[in-house]
Design a protein around this motif. Structure first.
Motif, PDB file in Angstrom:
ATOM      1  N   VAL A 226      13.069   0.082  -2.904  1.00 36.93           N
ATOM      2  CA  VAL A 226      13.431  -0.814  -1.806  1.00 36.93           C
ATOM      3  C   VAL A 226      12.168  -1.022  -0.986  1.00 36.93           C
ATOM      4  O   VAL A 226      11.573  -0.060  -0.480  1.00 36.93           O
ATOM      5  N   VAL A 227      11.735  -2.275  -0.864  1.00 37.07           N
ATOM      6  CA  VAL A 227      10.487  -2.585  -0.172  1.00 37.07           C
ATOM      7  C   VAL A 227      10.755  -3.642   0.893  1.00 37.07           C
ATOM      8  O   VAL A 227      11.338  -4.695   0.615  1.00 37.07           O
ATOM      9  N   ARG A 228      10.341  -3.334   2.112  1.00 38.62           N
ATOM     10  CA  ARG A 228      10.388  -4.334   3.194  1.00 38.62           C
ATOM     11  C   ARG A 228       8.968  -4.805   3.454  1.00 38.62           C
ATOM     12  O   ARG A 228       8.106  -4.027   3.844  1.00 38.62           O
ATOM     13  N   ARG A 229       8.740  -6.084   3.202  1.00 38.76           N
ATOM     14  CA  ARG A 229       7.420  -6.664   3.359  1.00 38.76           C
ATOM     15  C   ARG A 229       7.376  -7.578   4.568  1.00 38.76           C
ATOM     16  O   ARG A 229       8.285  -8.385   4.779  1.00 38.76           O
ATOM     17  N   THR A 230       6.319  -7.452   5.369  1.00 41.55           N
ATOM     18  CA  THR A 230       6.028  -8.412   6.425  1.00 41.55           C
ATOM     19  C   THR A 230       4.727  -9.110   6.040  1.00 41.55           C
ATOM     20  O   THR A 230       4.186  -8.903   4.958  1.00 41.55           O
TER      21      THR A 230
ATOM     22  N   ALA B 151       3.867  -3.157   4.616  1.00 43.55           N
ATOM     23  CA  ALA B 151       4.877  -2.859   3.598  1.00 43.55           C
ATOM     24  C   ALA B 151       5.481  -1.492   3.886  1.00 43.55           C
ATOM     25  O   ALA B 151       4.769  -0.538   4.211  1.00 43.55           O
ATOM     26  N   TYR B 152       6.815  -1.423   3.770  1.00 41.99           N
ATOM     27  CA  TYR B 152       7.559  -0.176   3.971  1.00 41.99           C
ATOM     28  C   TYR B 152       8.309   0.104   2.666  1.00 41.99           C
ATOM     29  O   TYR B 152       9.178  -0.680   2.268  1.00 41.99           O
TER      30      TYR B 152
END
Length: 333
Positions: A85-89, A93-94
């Protein structure tokens, strides 16, 4: 062009979820993607630009999933599944690796052959890293083979080897393991050759060595000799090894011997060191030293050192004088 200018995102958080058999440190050592340092992930101070930033490489990140699955399979978890699960801005990156380990393949049979009459086989099996009922971990299997080899080589068998055989069924979650030892001939230490000496005498080396002609071969004695020779502080390089890396062919006499080579490289005879520092009480200080190795033979060392302190220090007659600024640096009173 910097990584940020190329559009790569800074890894602000990296975590593992669901892993129990393997800890976070082990999993992190397997993958290429790494978390940024603490200051680069701490929200309150990261705007200052502090801390080392690590960037997300999308190709290596996809490969990391394969690396983790392979690590689990090598550890006995053949049905492990790794998701991400990757949260990209725009800049950051998280990342979260979500792991479902599943049930491991377990060792249902563990046999050790070839050491009967040399060791107590049941006791030896209890001392191995891999046991009956454990997850079938390939790393522990290798460590178990290495343990048997070390025991044999410390018992006089310099050419001992161990073959690893196993039958693993992922569907049935079971594995049968067999470790076949080939001790080879039991041997004693014969000739001990010393090479590479320039100034140190051979007698000094022989007094330090743990390897003695006529004694039963023991691999740990070779390691101890290497450590003790390094500890003399005279040599840049020390190697203690068998002259013949392969066992002799054909039948051998009962008291056959093996030759050992001690290969040495002497370091410089003299060393000079110098240091400069500052302390509030001692003010500026200078320290120097000179060491002579193999002083008058016997691998003795002569060490001379000198220290000069309170350079620039003094006691002013008037603390409020115009020169008190410099004196305050060296004398806080």
């Amino acid at each position: 062009m910097s990584a940020q200018e190329q559009g790569e995102r800074v890894v602000r958080k990296l975590s593992f979820v669901g892993n129990k058999a393997l800890d976070d440190e082990t999993l992190a050592s397997v993958i290429a993607t790494t978390n940024s340092s603490f200051w680069a992930t701490f929200d309150l101070v990261r705007w200052l630009g502090m801390g080392e930033k690590r960037y997300l490489n999308e190709i290596e990140f996809r490969r990391d999933v394969v690396r983790l699955v392979l690590q689990y399979r090598q550890s006995g978890y053949m049905n492990a599944v790794v998701d991400t699960v990757v949260r990209r801005t725009a800049r950051d990156a998280y990342i979260e690796f979500r792991i479902h380990e599943g049930e491991p393949v377990r060792v249902t049979r563990l046999d050790v052959k070839g050491v009967e009459g040399i060791f107590d086989v049941e006791k030896l099996k209890r001392d191995l890293p891999l046991h009956m009922g454990d997850a079938f971990n390939r790393f522990l299997l290798q460590a178990s083979a290495d343990t048997i080899v070390a025991r044999l080589r410390n018992s006089g068998y310099p050419y001992a080897e161990v073959l690893r055989n196993f039958d693993s069924e992922a569907g049935a979650l079971r594995a049968e393991v067999e470790l076949d030892a080939y001790p080879g001939p039991q041997m004693r230490i014969g000739e001990v050759l010393i090479r590479g000496l320039r100034d140190v005498d051979t007698g000094t080396i022989r007094r330090v060595m743990s390897v003695r002609p006529g004694g039963r071969f023991n691999q740990d004695m070779l390691y101890r000799t290497q450590r003790d020779l390094y500890g003399m502080g005279v040599f840049n390089s020390v190697n203690v090894l068998l002259i013949d890396s392969t066992p002799p062919q054909g039948p051998l006499p009962r008291d056959s011997t093996v030759s050992v080579l001690v290969q040495l490289q002497e370091g410089p005879r003299h060393q000079t060191r110098i240091g400069f520092g500052y302390a509030s009480v001692e003010c500026f200080r200078l320290q120097t030293g000179w060491t002579a190795h193999d002083f008058f033979g016997g691998a003795r060392s002569l060490d001379l050192s000198a220290r000069l302190t309170k350079l620039g220090g003094g006691f002013p007659e008037q603390r409020s004088s115009a020169t008190s600024g410099f004196q305050t640096i060296c004398n806080p009173f």
